[in-house]
Enzyme design. Structure first.
Site, short mmCIF file in Angstrom:
data_model
loop_
_atom_site.label_atom_id
_atom_site.label_comp_id
_atom_site.label_asym_id
_atom_site.label_seq_id
_atom_site.Cartn_x
_atom_site.Cartn_y
_atom_site.Cartn_z
N ASN A 163 -18.11 -24.83 0.17
CA ASN A 163 -17.74 -25.84 -1.04
C ASN A 163 -16.48 -26.77 -0.98
OD1 ASN A 163 -16.34 -23.37 -0.85
ND2 ASN A 163 -16.01 -23.12 -2.77
N GLU A 261 -12.67 -13.06 2.13
CA GLU A 261 -12.33 -13.84 0.80
C GLU A 261 -13.77 -13.98 0.37
OE1 GLU A 261 -12.40 -15.82 -1.83
OE2 GLU A 261 -11.52 -17.40 -0.97
N CYS A 297 -15.52 -19.51 -5.88
CA CYS A 297 -15.53 -18.08 -5.92
C CYS A 297 -14.50 -17.85 -7.05
CB CYS A 297 -15.04 -17.66 -4.68
SG CYS A 297 -13.46 -18.34 -3.79
N GLU A 470 -4.40 -14.75 1.38
CA GLU A 470 -4.28 -15.99 2.05
C GLU A 470 -3.38 -16.94 1.52
OE1 GLU A 470 -8.79 -16.09 4.00
OE2 GLU A 470 -8.55 -17.07 1.85
#
Length: 490
Positions: A163, A261, A297, A470
């Site tokens: 994405n 993730e 997400c 992250e």
């Protein structure tokens, strides 16, 4: 859709054949296998990219292991200088890389050009954070010295999603490289081109083998990386089923450190005292229509609204969704592009059809105008918590809206999910906001804002949304191992 201006194509021609980066060399797959990449907005073939074999994976990993030793011996400031050089090169190629991602992934060229800048900024930030790679000294007996040092794992496998192709390709190699690891990057099957171009422009900056970039089927290439005995550290961004498969596969091939993730079905809660206009704007912004057409997400795709604001909120968000300019990803005026592939468009449309079959109230959108993998911004109202649209991550421009009556009900609805990535709370009562934040099961929360990430603030989820953080010094440290040392002084 507007035609692509010839000047754009002349300036950034799409290559017919692309190469991987292994041991500092631009190479094809060892068996010559290739896969075609298509523009989701036009169906045009953009080129062929290599389909790496297990032998290619092994060569990338073994050369990475050999190169890592000297890379790790560099001082942090020396590695940081390399990362800063990479950031400067990215900026030199900003327009080209943004164009590639718009072509390859279908997101607006303006947003994808912005992703290049985000990648450069993150490389620079991790270069600065190299000073955080220090250990700790511990008090003890006067004749003993105790201290720890941080050491890299060696070879890190980084598997990134489709994405934000160039943003993830760049930001997700920064921490492991800065920590002294070499990295084998698996580019996404759907949008590999900008990562391959990145490999070309970085090839002369990094020592051979320190960075490899592979393409090919995820099950074959990703599986070989996860199973490789020289890889002890794996980081993956993507879907929950793939994350679970990586955990299972890694566990069957050694004791490996895996960070994930994963997905989200994220709530935005609008309380009765909220600024309704700001919350409505936030509902549209939080869906990331303007960035990735909802393919994110972190999108707040479950909007929970106090019943006293519900009718007005539906009117405001319907108008906001209808105002989004959908069109040619290469047109600078476009605000929302396509789904990443025609196949994914069909998946998103199947959820819209499921919503209709459930009898949910469609207040705007629902169409999939062609040609191209387009899906309109779509909003369903009165969505119950047992609905497929409430529970499952659609990864597209579909927002579900649900009313609630009490704060307790709002929290229960927000937590009624296997996911726990992001959440947003809208209220003018600061104490109430903090109370809700305490009770909501999510890893990254906003109060009276949404969608944005802030460098240095750890981004990660709970529950099925992942393991680890992250975009922070926590990520940098996660690519190191602690070694404890005791010295007898007398």
């Amino acid at each position: 859709m507007l035609p692509v201006p010839p000047a754009v194509l002349d300036r950034f021609p799409v290559m017919s054949t692309w190469n991987m980066l292994i041991d500092g060399k631009l190479v094809q797959a060892s068996d010559g296998g290739v896969t075609e990449s298509f523009s989701p907005s036009t169906g045009q073939v953009l080129g062929q990219f290599p389909a790496a074999t297990p032998d290619d994976v092994d060569r990338a990993v073994t050369t990475a292991a050999a190169a890592q030793r000297d890379w790790a011996r560099l001082q942090p400031r020396e590695r940081g200088a390399v990362l800063r050089a990479m950031a400067a090169i990215l900026r030199e190629h900003r327009d080209e890389l943004g164009f590639l991602d718009a072509q390859d992934g279908g997101n607006p060229v303006t947003a994808m050009t912005g992703d290049v800048e985000l990648g450069a900024e993150m490389l620079e930030l991790f270069a600065e954070w190299g000073t955080h790679l220090s250990g700790t000294a511990f008090p003890g007996r006067p004749d003993l010295l105790h201290y720890t040092v941080r050491e890299p794992y060696g070879v890190v496998a980084r598997l990134v999603p489709y994405n934000h192709p160039i943003m993830f390709a760049t930001t997700r190699i920064a921490a492991p490289l800065m920590a002294g690891n070499s990295v084998v990057l698996k580019a996404p099957d759907q949008t590999p081109l900008s990562a391959l171009r990145m490999a070309e422009i970085f090839a002369d900056v990094l020592p051979p083998g320190v960075l490899s970039v592979l393409t090919g089927p995820g099950s074959r290439v990703g599986g070989a990386l996860v199973e490789h005995p020289l890889i002890r550290r794996i980081a993956f961004t993507g879907s929950v089923p793939t994350g679970k498969a990586i955990l299972r596969n890694a566990a069957s091939h050694g004791i490996k450190n895996v960070s994930l993730e994963l997905g989200g079905k994220n709530p935005a809660i609008v309380l009765a005292d909220a600024d309704i206009d700001a919350a409505a704007r936030g509902a549209i912004m939080g869906m990331n229509f303007h960035w990735t057409a909802g393919q994110s997400c972190g999108s707040t795709s479950r909007l929970l609204v106090h019943r006293s604001l519900y009718p007005e909120m539906l009117e405001l968000i319907a108008a906001g969704a209808e105002a989004v300019r959908m069109g040619d990803p290469l047109d600078p005026e476009t605000e929302m592009g396509t789904m990443v592939t025609a196949r994914h468009r069909d998946t998103v449309v199947s959820y819209i059809e499921a919503g209709r079959a459930e009898g949910l109230r469609l207040i705007t959108g629902g169409g999939a105008p062609g040609p191209g993998a387009f899906v309109e911004p779509t909003i369903f109202a009165d969505v119950p918590s047992n609905s497929k649209l409430f529970q499952e991550e659609i990864f597209g421009p579909v927002l579900s809206v649900t009313p609630f009556d009490t704060e307790e009900e709002a929290v229960a609805l927000a937590n009624d999910s296997d996911f726990g990535l992001t959440a947003s709370v809208w209220t003018t009562d600061v104490a109430r906001a903090h109370r809700l934040v305490r009770d909501i099961e999510a890893g990254y929360l906003w109060i009276n804002t949404c969608s944005r990430h802030f460098a240095g603030l750890p981004f990660g989820g709970v529950k099925d949304s992942g393991i680890g953080s992250e975009e922070s010094t926590e990520e940098l440290h996660s690519f190191t191992q602690n070694k404890a040392v005791t010295v007898q002084l007398t």
